[in-house]
Enzyme design. Structure first.
Site, PDB file in Angstrom:
ATOM      1  N   LYS A   1       0.841  -1.199   0.000  1.00 53.58           N
ATOM      2  CA  LYS A   1       0.000   0.000   0.000  1.00 53.58           C
ATOM      3  C   LYS A   1       0.882   1.259   0.000  1.00 53.58           C
ATOM      4  O   LYS A   1       2.104   1.164   0.224  1.00 53.58           O
ATOM      5  CB  LYS A   1      -0.924  -0.051   1.232  1.00 53.58           C
ATOM      6  CG  LYS A   1      -1.910  -1.245   1.188  1.00 53.58           C
ATOM      7  CD  LYS A   1      -2.744  -1.321   2.462  1.00 53.58           C
ATOM      8  CE  LYS A   1      -3.749  -2.449   2.412  1.00 53.58           C
ATOM      9  NZ  LYS A   1      -4.582  -2.527   3.634  1.00 53.58           N
TER      10      LYS A   1
ATOM     11  N   THR B   1      -4.935  -8.333  10.375  1.00 54.40           N
ATOM     12  CA  THR B   1      -5.297  -7.015   9.838  1.00 54.40           C
ATOM     13  C   THR B   1      -4.819  -5.869  10.723  1.00 54.40           C
ATOM     14  O   THR B   1      -4.295  -4.865  10.238  1.00 54.40           O
ATOM     15  CB  THR B   1      -6.841  -6.931   9.675  1.00 54.40           C
ATOM     16  OG1 THR B   1      -7.275  -8.039   8.866  1.00 54.40           O
ATOM     17  CG2 THR B   1      -7.266  -5.625   9.030  1.00 54.40           C
TER      18      THR B   1
ATOM     19  N   HIS C   1      -1.629  -5.527   1.341  1.00 55.98           N
ATOM     20  CA  HIS C   1      -2.903  -6.228   1.099  1.00 55.98           C
ATOM     21  C   HIS C   1      -2.614  -7.618   0.554  1.00 55.98           C
ATOM     22  O   HIS C   1      -1.683  -7.801  -0.219  1.00 55.98           O
ATOM     23  CB  HIS C   1      -3.734  -5.468   0.058  1.00 55.98           C
ATOM     24  CG  HIS C   1      -4.910  -6.265  -0.461  1.00 55.98           C
ATOM     25  ND1 HIS C   1      -6.113  -6.313   0.203  1.00 55.98           N
ATOM     26  CD2 HIS C   1      -5.041  -7.095  -1.544  1.00 55.98           C
ATOM     27  CE1 HIS C   1      -6.943  -7.121  -0.458  1.00 55.98           C
ATOM     28  NE2 HIS C   1      -6.317  -7.601  -1.519  1.00 55.98           N
TER      29      HIS C   1
ATOM     30  N   GLU D   1      -9.472 -10.345  -7.827  1.00 60.81           N
ATOM     31  CA  GLU D   1      -8.584  -9.183  -7.652  1.00 60.81           C
ATOM     32  C   GLU D   1      -7.479  -9.145  -8.718  1.00 60.81           C
ATOM     33  O   GLU D   1      -7.121  -8.066  -9.205  1.00 60.81           O
ATOM     34  CB  GLU D   1      -7.997  -9.197  -6.232  1.00 60.81           C
ATOM     35  CG  GLU D   1      -9.082  -8.932  -5.186  1.00 60.81           C
ATOM     36  CD  GLU D   1      -8.626  -9.103  -3.742  1.00 60.81           C
ATOM     37  OE1 GLU D   1      -7.434  -9.364  -3.492  1.00 60.81           O
ATOM     38  OE2 GLU D   1      -9.482  -8.978  -2.842  1.00 60.81           O
TER      39      GLU D   1
ATOM     40  N   PHE E   1     -15.333   2.841   7.790  1.00 57.15           N
ATOM     41  CA  PHE E   1     -13.939   3.203   7.488  1.00 57.15           C
ATOM     42  C   PHE E   1     -13.665   3.308   5.982  1.00 57.15           C
ATOM     43  O   PHE E   1     -12.565   3.677   5.588  1.00 57.15           O
ATOM     44  CB  PHE E   1     -12.961   2.214   8.138  1.00 57.15           C
ATOM     45  CG  PHE E   1     -13.088   0.779   7.667  1.00 57.15           C
ATOM     46  CD1 PHE E   1     -12.510   0.359   6.471  1.00 57.15           C
ATOM     47  CD2 PHE E   1     -13.759  -0.160   8.438  1.00 57.15           C
ATOM     48  CE1 PHE E   1     -12.620  -0.954   6.039  1.00 57.15           C
ATOM     49  CE2 PHE E   1     -13.871  -1.487   8.016  1.00 57.15           C
ATOM     50  CZ  PHE E   1     -13.310  -1.874   6.811  1.00 57.15           C
TER      51      PHE E   1
ATOM     52  N   TYR F   1     -12.230  -3.438  -2.973  1.00 58.41           N
ATOM     53  CA  TYR F   1     -12.762  -3.449  -1.604  1.00 58.41           C
ATOM     54  C   TYR F   1     -14.292  -3.450  -1.610  1.00 58.41           C
ATOM     55  O   TYR F   1     -14.915  -2.857  -0.726  1.00 58.41           O
ATOM     56  CB  TYR F   1     -12.223  -2.251  -0.832  1.00 58.41           C
ATOM     57  CG  TYR F   1     -10.757  -2.386  -0.458  1.00 58.41           C
ATOM     58  CD1 TYR F   1     -10.318  -3.428   0.376  1.00 58.41           C
ATOM     59  CD2 TYR F   1      -9.808  -1.479  -0.901  1.00 58.41           C
ATOM     60  CE1 TYR F   1      -8.980  -3.564   0.728  1.00 58.41           C
ATOM     61  CE2 TYR F   1      -8.465  -1.600  -0.548  1.00 58.41           C
ATOM     62  CZ  TYR F   1      -8.060  -2.646   0.268  1.00 58.41           C
ATOM     63  OH  TYR F   1      -6.730  -2.769   0.629  1.00 58.41           O
TER      64      TYR F   1
ATOM     65  N   ASN G   1      -1.653  -0.368   7.396  1.00 57.59           N
ATOM     66  CA  ASN G   1      -1.083  -1.701   7.629  1.00 57.59           C
ATOM     67  C   ASN G   1      -0.259  -2.260   6.471  1.00 57.59           C
ATOM     68  O   ASN G   1      -0.064  -3.466   6.343  1.00 57.59           O
ATOM     69  CB  ASN G   1      -2.166  -2.683   8.103  1.00 57.59           C
ATOM     70  CG  ASN G   1      -3.266  -2.874   7.076  1.00 57.59           C
ATOM     71  OD1 ASN G   1      -3.220  -2.302   5.990  1.00 57.59           O
ATOM     72  ND2 ASN G   1      -4.248  -3.691   7.411  1.00 57.59           N
TER      73      ASN G   1
HETATM   74  P1  IDP Z   1      -7.350  -7.467   5.373  1.00 59.91           P
HETATM   75  O1  IDP Z   1      -6.583  -6.385   4.640  1.00 59.91           O
HETATM   76  O2  IDP Z   1      -6.526  -8.108   6.447  1.00 59.91           O
HETATM   77  O3  IDP Z   1      -7.978  -8.470   4.429  1.00 59.91           O
HETATM   78  P2  IDP Z   1     -10.024  -6.373   5.702  1.00 59.91           P
HETATM   79  O4  IDP Z   1     -10.931  -6.660   6.846  1.00 59.91           O
HETATM   80  O5  IDP Z   1     -10.367  -6.979   4.378  1.00 59.91           O
HETATM   81  O6  IDP Z   1      -8.550  -6.752   6.153  1.00 59.91           O
HETATM   82  O7  IDP Z   1      -9.959  -4.786   5.547  1.00 59.91           O
HETATM   83  C1  IDP Z   1      -9.381  -4.202   4.394  1.00 59.91           C
HETATM   84  C2  IDP Z   1      -8.519  -3.044   4.820  1.00 59.91           C
HETATM   85  O8  IDP Z   1      -9.356  -2.020   5.332  1.00 59.91           O
HETATM   86  C3  IDP Z   1      -7.528  -3.353   5.955  1.00 59.91           C
HETATM   87  O9  IDP Z   1      -6.324  -3.941   5.504  1.00 59.91           O
HETATM   88  C4  IDP Z   1      -7.308  -1.970   6.537  1.00 59.91           C
HETATM   89  O10 IDP Z   1      -6.399  -1.225   5.725  1.00 59.91           O
HETATM   90  C5  IDP Z   1      -8.689  -1.347   6.398  1.00 59.91           C
HETATM   91  N1  IDP Z   1      -9.477  -1.532   7.625  1.00 59.91           N
HETATM   92  C6  IDP Z   1     -10.139  -2.637   8.005  1.00 59.91           C
HETATM   93  N2  IDP Z   1     -10.769  -2.454   9.178  1.00 59.91           N
HETATM   94  C7  IDP Z   1     -10.506  -1.171   9.542  1.00 59.91           C
HETATM   95  C8  IDP Z   1     -10.876  -0.371  10.655  1.00 59.91           C
HETATM   96  O11 IDP Z   1     -11.587  -0.797  11.572  1.00 59.91           O
HETATM   97  N3  IDP Z   1     -10.395   0.910  10.661  1.00 59.91           N
HETATM   98  C9  IDP Z   1      -9.611   1.419   9.672  1.00 59.91           C
HETATM   99  N4  IDP Z   1      -9.244   0.680   8.593  1.00 59.91           N
HETATM  100  C10 IDP Z   1      -9.681  -0.590   8.532  1.00 59.91           C
HETATM  101 MG    MG Z   2      -9.497  -8.295   3.073  1.00 62.34          MG
END
Ligand code: IDP
Ligand code: MG
Length: 149
Positions: free
Chosen positions: A9, A91, A115, A126, A57, A49, A112
């Site tokens: 990212k 995550t 992805h 994807e 968020f 997404y 984080n």
């Molecule tokens: P993942 O990336 O581990 O698959 P997902 O639940 O698919 O996690 O969420 C996609 C992305 O959205 C996360 O990697 C993170 O960047 C963001 N995200 C998810 N949950 C939150 C949150 O509660 N607050 C802020 N960003 C979030």
């Molecule tokens: Mg995800």
């Protein structure tokens, strides 16, 4: 062989972490079959997404992902979706195990670093969003006969 979509990212690119991240997948034994540095248009971020579009968020997620270039990759290997998710970690970086990318290199769920597709079906979807079939390259890793029984 199975394939997955992984993306550094914009925070990871801006922090100079692309090399470290690529190296973790390479040394595990996964094969890089496509890669490019790209600033993603909103349309592809929304497609990637899609399951999060209605989440509170989502607006900040889209702003974050479009804030700079991402490094997009397709990796190949046995059970690669699961293997890549294990390398990436939980995550929330605060909960990600040490030794994972998010455990070692990140602090905040909203920053984080990386992805990875969460299932073979998501991976196929994807990869199709971000790559043309002609961008995926077929070749042999010289260690393939030793990596697998
Ligand atoms: P993942 O990336 O581990 O698959 P997902 O639940 O698919 O996690 O969420 C996609 C992305 O959205 C996360 O990697 C993170 O960047 C963001 N995200 C998810 N949950 C939150 C949150 O509660 N607050 C802020 N960003 C979030
Ligand atoms: Mg995800």
């Amino acid at each position: 062989m199975d394939r997955t979509f992984v993306m550094v990212k914009p925070d990871g690119v801006a922090r100079g972490l692309v090399g470290d991240i690529v190296s973790r997948f390479e040394s595990k034994g996964l094969k890089l079959v496509a890669a490019k540095l790209e600033k993603l248009p909103e349309k592809r971020v929304r497609e990637q997404y899609q399951e999060h579009l209605e989440k509170p968020f989502y607006p900040s997620l889209q702003h974050y992902i479009t804030s700079g270039p991402c490094f997009l990759m397709v990796w190949e290997g046995r059970n690669v979706v699961k293997v890549a998710r294990a390398i990436i970690g939980a995550t929330n970086p605060a909960e990600a195990a040490a030794g994972t990318i998010r455990g070692d290199l990140a602090m905040d769920i909203g920053r984080n670093v990386v992805h990875g597709s969460d299932s073979p079906e998501s991976a196929k979807r994807e990869i199709g969003i971000h790559f043309a079939g002609t961008e995926l390259v077929a070749y042999k890793r010289i260690d393939e006969p030793v990596l697998y029984e």
